[in-house]
Enzyme design. Structure first.
Site, PDB file in Angstrom:
ATOM      1  N   TRP A  26     -17.736 -33.777  43.419  1.00 14.09           N
ATOM      2  CA  TRP A  26     -17.548 -33.963  44.854  1.00 14.09           C
ATOM      3  C   TRP A  26     -16.073 -34.246  45.101  1.00 14.09           C
ATOM      4  O   TRP A  26     -15.424 -34.937  44.312  1.00 14.09           O
ATOM      5  CB  TRP A  26     -18.370 -35.151  45.356  1.00 14.09           C
ATOM      6  N   ILE A  58     -22.285 -41.143  41.659  1.00 11.30           N
ATOM      7  CA  ILE A  58     -23.464 -41.899  41.244  1.00 11.30           C
ATOM      8  C   ILE A  58     -23.866 -41.537  39.812  1.00 11.30           C
ATOM      9  O   ILE A  58     -24.480 -42.351  39.109  1.00 11.30           O
ATOM     10  CB  ILE A  58     -24.634 -41.693  42.245  1.00 11.30           C
ATOM     11  N   GLU A  59     -23.498 -40.357  39.346  1.00 11.06           N
ATOM     12  CA  GLU A  59     -23.820 -39.923  37.978  1.00 11.06           C
ATOM     13  C   GLU A  59     -22.795 -40.379  36.944  1.00 11.06           C
ATOM     14  O   GLU A  59     -23.011 -40.199  35.741  1.00 11.06           O
ATOM     15  CB  GLU A  59     -23.951 -38.394  37.931  1.00 11.06           C
ATOM     16  N   ASP A  84     -21.061 -41.858  58.160  1.00 15.77           N
ATOM     17  CA  ASP A  84     -21.700 -42.558  59.270  1.00 15.77           C
ATOM     18  C   ASP A  84     -22.953 -43.319  58.877  1.00 15.77           C
ATOM     19  O   ASP A  84     -23.627 -43.884  59.734  1.00 15.77           O
ATOM     20  CB  ASP A  84     -22.058 -41.557  60.372  1.00 15.77           C
ATOM     21  N   THR A  85     -23.292 -43.320  57.594  1.00 15.07           N
ATOM     22  CA  THR A  85     -24.516 -43.990  57.154  1.00 15.07           C
ATOM     23  C   THR A  85     -24.189 -45.046  56.096  1.00 15.07           C
ATOM     24  O   THR A  85     -23.067 -45.132  55.611  1.00 15.07           O
ATOM     25  CB  THR A  85     -25.510 -42.977  56.544  1.00 15.07           C
ATOM     26  N   HIS A  87     -25.079 -44.941  53.136  1.00 10.73           N
ATOM     27  CA  HIS A  87     -25.010 -44.279  51.835  1.00 10.73           C
ATOM     28  C   HIS A  87     -23.742 -44.684  51.065  1.00 10.73           C
ATOM     29  O   HIS A  87     -23.787 -44.951  49.869  1.00 10.73           O
ATOM     30  CB  HIS A  87     -25.071 -42.766  52.011  1.00 10.73           C
ATOM     31  N   ARG A 126      -3.848 -41.995  47.058  1.00  8.00           N
ATOM     32  CA  ARG A 126      -4.125 -42.738  45.823  1.00  8.00           C
ATOM     33  C   ARG A 126      -4.384 -41.825  44.616  1.00  8.00           C
ATOM     34  O   ARG A 126      -4.598 -42.307  43.524  1.00  8.00           O
ATOM     35  CB  ARG A 126      -5.351 -43.643  46.040  1.00  8.00           C
TER      36      ARG A 126
END
Length: 158
Positions: A26, A58-59, A84-85, A87, A126
């Site tokens: 990602w 997450i992996e 917006d969540t 998550h 960064r």
């Protein structure tokens, strides 16, 4: 930015050490840049580098754990950008907890180069590009190898 008090990357002799670098896909352009910088820092220090790619941040912990069992140091690279969540909060906490657990359970340093930012621009700042103000991939790699070197010294003493 949290750059006040940040140590610089100095010279480090990591000859004979193996570092496993696991990077998310990602936000690939950002992760690829941090991977490039992580690899450069490790190789300049004399370490051998093995790379694995995973879908998202997450992996990262599970592959980091496997690397920690066979390598002197591990670096996890990812970019999580707030949406917006909720998550974002779950992913950031899970990844941080997972990488910390790997380091402690396996007694292997894990450099955390997972950017948790509000915007793509903050991540770019960064990621270690020529115009970036920080180099998290390089810094995390240096830190992990520095700790691996110190652990090696402590294990020889005691």
């Amino acid at each position: 930015m949290a750059e006040a008090g940040r140590p610089g990357i100095a010279t480090l002799d990591a000859a004979g050490m193996r570092v496993g670098i696991v990077a998310a896909q990602w936000n690939r352009d950002l992760c690829d840049q941090m991977l490039t910088r992580a690899r450069e820092v490790a190789e300049q220090a004399g370490a051998t580098v093995d790379v694995a790619r995973v879908a998202g941040s997450i992996e990262l912990p599970v592959v980091a754990q496997q690397f920690a069992r066979t390598h002197d140091a591990v670096v996890a690279i990812g970019v999580v950008i707030r949406g917006d969540t909720a998550h974002f909060d779950y992913v950031c906490q899970s990844v941080t907890d997972g990488l910390t657990r790997v380091a402690l359970d396996e007694a292997t340093p894990v450099g955390n180069a997972v950017l948790t930012v509000n915007t793509v621009a903050q991540a770019h700042d960064r990621a270690g590009f020529a115009d970036s103000v920080e180099d998290k991939g390089g810094e995390a790699t240096f830190a992990a190898l520095e700790v691996a070197s110190e652990l090696k010294r402590l294990r020889q003493v005691g």
